[in-house]
Design a protein around this motif. Structure first.
Motif, PDB file in Angstrom:
ATOM      1  N   ALA A 349       0.847  -1.197   0.000  1.00 15.54           N
ATOM      2  CA  ALA A 349       0.000   0.000   0.000  1.00 15.54           C
ATOM      3  C   ALA A 349       0.883   1.248   0.000  1.00 15.54           C
ATOM      4  N   LEU A 350       0.553   2.219  -0.930  1.00 16.71           N
ATOM      5  CA  LEU A 350       1.342   3.455  -1.078  1.00 16.71           C
ATOM      6  C   LEU A 350       2.830   3.147  -1.224  1.00 16.71           C
ATOM      7  N   GLN A 351       3.143   2.085  -1.955  1.00 18.94           N
ATOM      8  CA  GLN A 351       4.531   1.606  -2.045  1.00 18.94           C
ATOM      9  C   GLN A 351       5.456   2.613  -2.720  1.00 18.94           C
ATOM     10  N   ASN A 352       4.989   3.314  -3.780  1.00 20.64           N
ATOM     11  CA  ASN A 352       5.854   4.201  -4.553  1.00 20.64           C
ATOM     12  C   ASN A 352       5.680   5.679  -4.189  1.00 20.64           C
ATOM     13  N   SER A 353       4.857   5.989  -3.193  1.00 15.88           N
ATOM     14  CA  SER A 353       4.677   7.383  -2.782  1.00 15.88           C
ATOM     15  C   SER A 353       5.940   7.885  -2.092  1.00 15.88           C
ATOM     16  N   GLN A 354       6.482   9.027  -2.576  1.00 16.77           N
ATOM     17  CA  GLN A 354       7.760   9.512  -2.054  1.00 16.77           C
ATOM     18  C   GLN A 354       7.609  10.714  -1.129  1.00 16.77           C
ATOM     19  N   ASN A 355       7.026  11.809  -1.638  1.00 14.14           N
ATOM     20  CA  ASN A 355       6.975  13.042  -0.863  1.00 14.14           C
ATOM     21  C   ASN A 355       5.540  13.547  -0.691  1.00 14.14           C
ATOM     22  N   ASN A 356       4.573  12.641  -0.784  1.00 13.76           N
ATOM     23  CA  ASN A 356       3.173  13.022  -0.723  1.00 13.76           C
ATOM     24  C   ASN A 356       2.670  12.972   0.715  1.00 13.76           C
ATOM     25  N   SER A 357       1.564  13.669   0.976  1.00 17.35           N
ATOM     26  CA  SER A 357       1.073  13.778   2.339  1.00 17.35           C
ATOM     27  C   SER A 357      -0.439  13.597   2.379  1.00 17.35           C
ATOM     28  N   SER A 358      -0.914  13.238   3.590  1.00 20.61           N
ATOM     29  CA  SER A 358      -2.352  13.176   3.898  1.00 20.61           C
ATOM     30  C   SER A 358      -3.085  12.202   2.990  1.00 20.61           C
ATOM     31  N   ASN A 359      -2.459  11.045   2.719  1.00 19.94           N
ATOM     32  CA  ASN A 359      -3.108   9.994   1.944  1.00 19.94           C
ATOM     33  C   ASN A 359      -3.434   8.813   2.848  1.00 19.94           C
ATOM     34  N   THR A 360      -4.569   8.126   2.553  1.00 17.12           N
ATOM     35  CA  THR A 360      -4.970   6.944   3.309  1.00 17.12           C
ATOM     36  C   THR A 360      -5.242   5.810   2.335  1.00 17.12           C
ATOM     37  N   ALA A 361      -4.505   4.693   2.480  1.00 19.33           N
ATOM     38  CA  ALA A 361      -4.676   3.531   1.608  1.00 19.33           C
ATOM     39  C   ALA A 361      -4.860   2.294   2.471  1.00 19.33           C
ATOM     40  N   VAL A 362      -6.023   1.602   2.278  1.00 16.18           N
ATOM     41  CA  VAL A 362      -6.327   0.402   3.052  1.00 16.18           C
ATOM     42  C   VAL A 362      -6.626  -0.719   2.081  1.00 16.18           C
ATOM     43  N   GLY A 363      -5.750  -1.713   2.000  1.00 13.22           N
ATOM     44  CA  GLY A 363      -5.952  -2.847   1.108  1.00 13.22           C
ATOM     45  C   GLY A 363      -4.688  -3.172   0.341  1.00 13.22           C
ATOM     46  N   TYR A 364      -4.594  -4.404  -0.131  1.00 10.73           N
ATOM     47  CA  TYR A 364      -3.436  -4.856  -0.895  1.00 10.73           C
ATOM     48  C   TYR A 364      -3.301  -4.026  -2.182  1.00 10.73           C
ATOM     49  N   TYR A 365      -2.108  -3.450  -2.410  1.00 21.02           N
ATOM     50  CA  TYR A 365      -1.789  -2.641  -3.585  1.00 21.02           C
ATOM     51  C   TYR A 365      -2.633  -1.370  -3.663  1.00 21.02           C
ATOM     52  N   ALA A 366      -3.250  -0.927  -2.582  1.00 17.98           N
ATOM     53  CA  ALA A 366      -4.009   0.320  -2.606  1.00 17.98           C
ATOM     54  C   ALA A 366      -3.071   1.496  -2.856  1.00 17.98           C
ATOM     55  N   LEU A 367      -3.384   2.326  -3.890  1.00 13.11           N
ATOM     56  CA  LEU A 367      -2.559   3.481  -4.284  1.00 13.11           C
ATOM     57  C   LEU A 367      -1.093   3.087  -4.454  1.00 13.11           C
ATOM     58  N   GLN A 368      -0.847   1.887  -4.974  1.00 13.01           N
ATOM     59  CA  GLN A 368       0.525   1.361  -5.051  1.00 13.01           C
ATOM     60  C   GLN A 368       1.402   2.144  -6.023  1.00 13.01           C
ATOM     61  N   GLN A 369       0.833   2.648  -7.161  1.00 15.14           N
ATOM     62  CA  GLN A 369       1.636   3.334  -8.179  1.00 15.14           C
ATOM     63  C   GLN A 369       1.679   4.857  -7.985  1.00 15.14           C
ATOM     64  N   LEU A 370       1.010   5.382  -6.969  1.00 10.64           N
ATOM     65  CA  LEU A 370       0.968   6.826  -6.777  1.00 10.64           C
ATOM     66  C   LEU A 370       2.380   7.383  -6.552  1.00 10.64           C
ATOM     67  N   THR A 371       2.725   8.404  -7.353  1.00 14.41           N
ATOM     68  CA  THR A 371       4.022   9.071  -7.188  1.00 14.41           C
ATOM     69  C   THR A 371       3.874  10.533  -6.809  1.00 14.41           C
ATOM     70  N   SER A 372       2.712  11.149  -7.141  1.00 17.33           N
ATOM     71  CA  SER A 372       2.539  12.575  -6.855  1.00 17.33           C
ATOM     72  C   SER A 372       1.084  12.841  -6.530  1.00 17.33           C
ATOM     73  N   GLY A 373       0.850  13.584  -5.456  1.00 19.76           N
ATOM     74  CA  GLY A 373      -0.512  13.959  -5.102  1.00 19.76           C
ATOM     75  C   GLY A 373      -0.797  13.718  -3.637  1.00 19.76           C
ATOM     76  N   SER A 374      -1.784  14.450  -3.104  1.00 21.71           N
ATOM     77  CA  SER A 374      -2.108  14.361  -1.688  1.00 21.71           C
ATOM     78  C   SER A 374      -3.622  14.303  -1.504  1.00 21.71           C
ATOM     79  N   ASN A 375      -4.038  14.042  -0.256  1.00 18.27           N
ATOM     80  CA  ASN A 375      -5.448  14.063   0.132  1.00 18.27           C
ATOM     81  C   ASN A 375      -6.272  13.064  -0.676  1.00 18.27           C
ATOM     82  N   LYS A 376      -5.840  11.819  -0.673  1.00 17.50           N
ATOM     83  CA  LYS A 376      -6.567  10.743  -1.362  1.00 17.50           C
ATOM     84  C   LYS A 376      -6.923   9.649  -0.359  1.00 17.50           C
ATOM     85  N   ILE A 377      -8.070   8.965  -0.661  1.00 23.30           N
ATOM     86  CA  ILE A 377      -8.524   7.842   0.157  1.00 23.30           C
ATOM     87  C   ILE A 377      -8.783   6.677  -0.778  1.00 23.30           C
ATOM     88  N   ALA A 378      -8.200   5.509  -0.478  1.00 28.11           N
ATOM     89  CA  ALA A 378      -8.422   4.308  -1.287  1.00 28.11           C
ATOM     90  C   ALA A 378      -8.687   3.144  -0.345  1.00 28.11           C
TER      91      ALA A 378
END
Length: 522
Positions: A349-378
């Motif tokens: 979950a959120l495996q590739n997120s580097q400098n992003n903030s205020s994200n919530t990922a619950v589940g296998y591979y949730a938001l796994q490819q995210l690299t840029s962006g904030s304030n997301k719920i998955a």
């Protein structure tokens, strides 16, 4: 008498040693150790260190100093050396009370430590001592100075001689006599006494009738005792008599040396003030502040991050500066470095997120490819997994697309939608919800919803998110409690070390005294 003489000799020796100490030259070197607030170096190397003696804890006059190279271990906060081996202490202008200042590379480390000078140093290397003056009145007791830094533990002294055996206790009273065993068999008849002289033989007369038995003659002399008959079987053992009083205990021998302290568990790492980190597992980090890492290489690169919780294989692996992040699962928030206020629960979950903030990922591979962006719920398996850039999105059971913002996606592959309270008849009087089958969007005519149920569902989801945040807060509180316990354990361990050092020094002194006494007696 011999021991009394030895004691007198020993007392004389102590007086001689005491007088020698009083009038001897000043001590040339003194072993000194100090615990620093921060480590001067991250690698083991020799550093230039200046040690100075002042007559006041702040300001005051410089009495003595020396500068020399001291080898300091990597990341060590302890410095230990002998003072006076380059500039002998005997040349200093000693005072009854002095303070030591430590300067490393031009930087003063900590406050000055109290240092009590030897009183006889003022008199050494002078003429013979004059007569002792009259004893002055006792001055008022000064305030207790701060406790000095504990010196390193000395080597264990030789084992003392075995103590003498205590005196034997008094013999207990004799037990009652047991019952008499059965009598043995009767011994053989003794030898017959000597026969009197034989009279002349008369003619044999007819045998007369047997006369009445004559009176029993006097008892003859008792013959010698025959051989002892076989011993009869042993009688039953009589009852055991009461035990005698216990004798006085012998003098207890000297205590043996304390064994070496076993090594700490290398896979459980804790540190006390000022960082309060906890690391459990191979390669887990205990750097930064108020961090908790559990799992292989969890928070591996942490150095400046704070208030982070990582649970799982390489969770928050790259985090160096981020804070207030929670990662639970295999490589959860693996690439995050400066990100903050993120929550990732599930493998990758959120495996590739580097400098992003205020994200919530619950589940296998949730938001796994995210690299840029904030304030997301998955929420859900692969929820938001396709998204790489974008802000303010919500994904529930939907992988999303590569780039988008301000979007809500719920479900994947369904061909029906049922929301209680929403009718299918379009009228001009009420605003209604229309589902576009080509774009898979819910469209609201007049830009407002006609269903209070939809609003309730959104509010329910918001409540669930708040509950997740509350659970995270409770977890942080439990972790803070564990950190307080770690601080208490750290303090207790340091106190035990100090007590062990005091006990060892006492044992060494007792052993030296015993050996000196034995040599005097011999």
């Amino acid at each position: 008498m011999k021991r009394e003489g030895a004691t007198i000799i020993l007392a004389g020796m102590f007086l001689f040693l005491l007088s020698t100490f009083v009038f001897a030259d000043a001590v040339k070197t003194v072993y000194y150790t100090k615990t620093l607030s921060t480590a001067p170096t991250s690698i083991t190397k020799a550093m230039s260190v200046t040690f100075s003696l002042y007559d006041a804890p702040n300001g005051g006059n410089l009495l003595w100093s020396e500068t020399k190279q001291v080898t300091i271990q990597a990341n060590s906060k302890t410095i230990a050396t002998s003072l006076g081996n380059t500039n002998p202490l005997g040349e200093a202008d000693f005072k009854p009370q002095m303070w030591v200042q430590v300067t490393i590379g031009g930087k003063v480390y900590g406050s000055r430590d109290p240092f009590t000078g030897a009183p006889y140093a003022l008199w050494s290397a002078t003429g013979n001592q004059g007569p002792t003056g009259p004893k002055g009145a006792t001055g008022a007791t000064g305030q207790t100075g701060p406790t000095g830094v504990a010196g390193p533990t000395g080597t264990t002294g030789l084992q003392g001689d075995k103590g003498a055996i205590g005196p034997t206790g008094k013999t207990g009273s004799t037990g009652a006599i047991g019952a008499t065993g059965p009598a043995g068999a009767t011994g053989a008849t003794g030898i017959t006494g000597a026969m009197g002289p034989t009279g002349q033989t008369g003619s044999t007369g007819a045998i007369g009738a047997t006369g009445p038995a004559g009176a029993t003659g006097a008892t003859g002399v008792t013959g010698a005792m025959g051989p002892t008959g076989q011993t009869g079987s042993a009688g039953a053992i009589g009852a055991t008599g009461p035990a005698g009083a216990t004798g006085a205990s012998g003098v207890t021998g000297a205590m043996g040396p304390t064994g070496a302290t076993g090594p700490d568990n290398p896979y459980i790492l804790t540190d006390g003030e000022p960082d309060y980190n906890t690391g459990i597992g191979v390669g887990s980090s205990n750097s930064g502040q108020y961090n908790t890492a559990s799992g292989y290489q969890a928070l591996y690169y942490s150095a400046n991050g704070r208030y982070n919780t990582a649970d799982g294989y390489q969770a928050l692996y790259s985090n160096n500066h981020g804070q207030y992040n929670t990662a639970s699962g295999y490589q959860a928030l693996y690439s995050s470095d400066y990100g903050q206020y993120n929550t990732a629960v599930g493998g990758s979950a959120l495996q590739n997120s580097q400098n992003n903030s205020s994200n919530t990922a619950v589940g296998y591979y949730a938001l796994q490819q995210l690299t840029s962006g904030s304030n997301k719920i998955a929420v859900g398996n692969n929820a938001g997994n396709s998204l790489q850039t974008g802000d303010n999105n919500i994904y529930i059971g939907n992988a999303g697309v590569e780039t988008e913002s301000n979007t809500i996606r719920i479900g994947s592959g369904q061909r029906g939608i049922y929301i209680d309270g929403m009718g299918s008849t379009v009228t001009s009087e009420l605003p209604v919800v229309v589902y576009n089958t080509s774009t898979h969007q819910l469209l609201f005519n007049n830009a407002i919803t006609s269903s209070a149920k939809l609003l309730n569902e959104v509010q329910k989801q918001a409540k669930e998110i708040e509950e997740l945040k509350e659970q995270n807060k409770e977890q942080q509180q439990r972790l803070s409690a564990l950190e307080e316990q770690n601080k208490e354990l750290f303090t207790m361990r340091e106190q035990i070390k100090e007590l062990s050092a005091v006990v060892e020094k006492g044992q060494e002194a007792a052993a030296r005294f015993a050996r000196l006494e034995d040599r005097i007696i011999k």
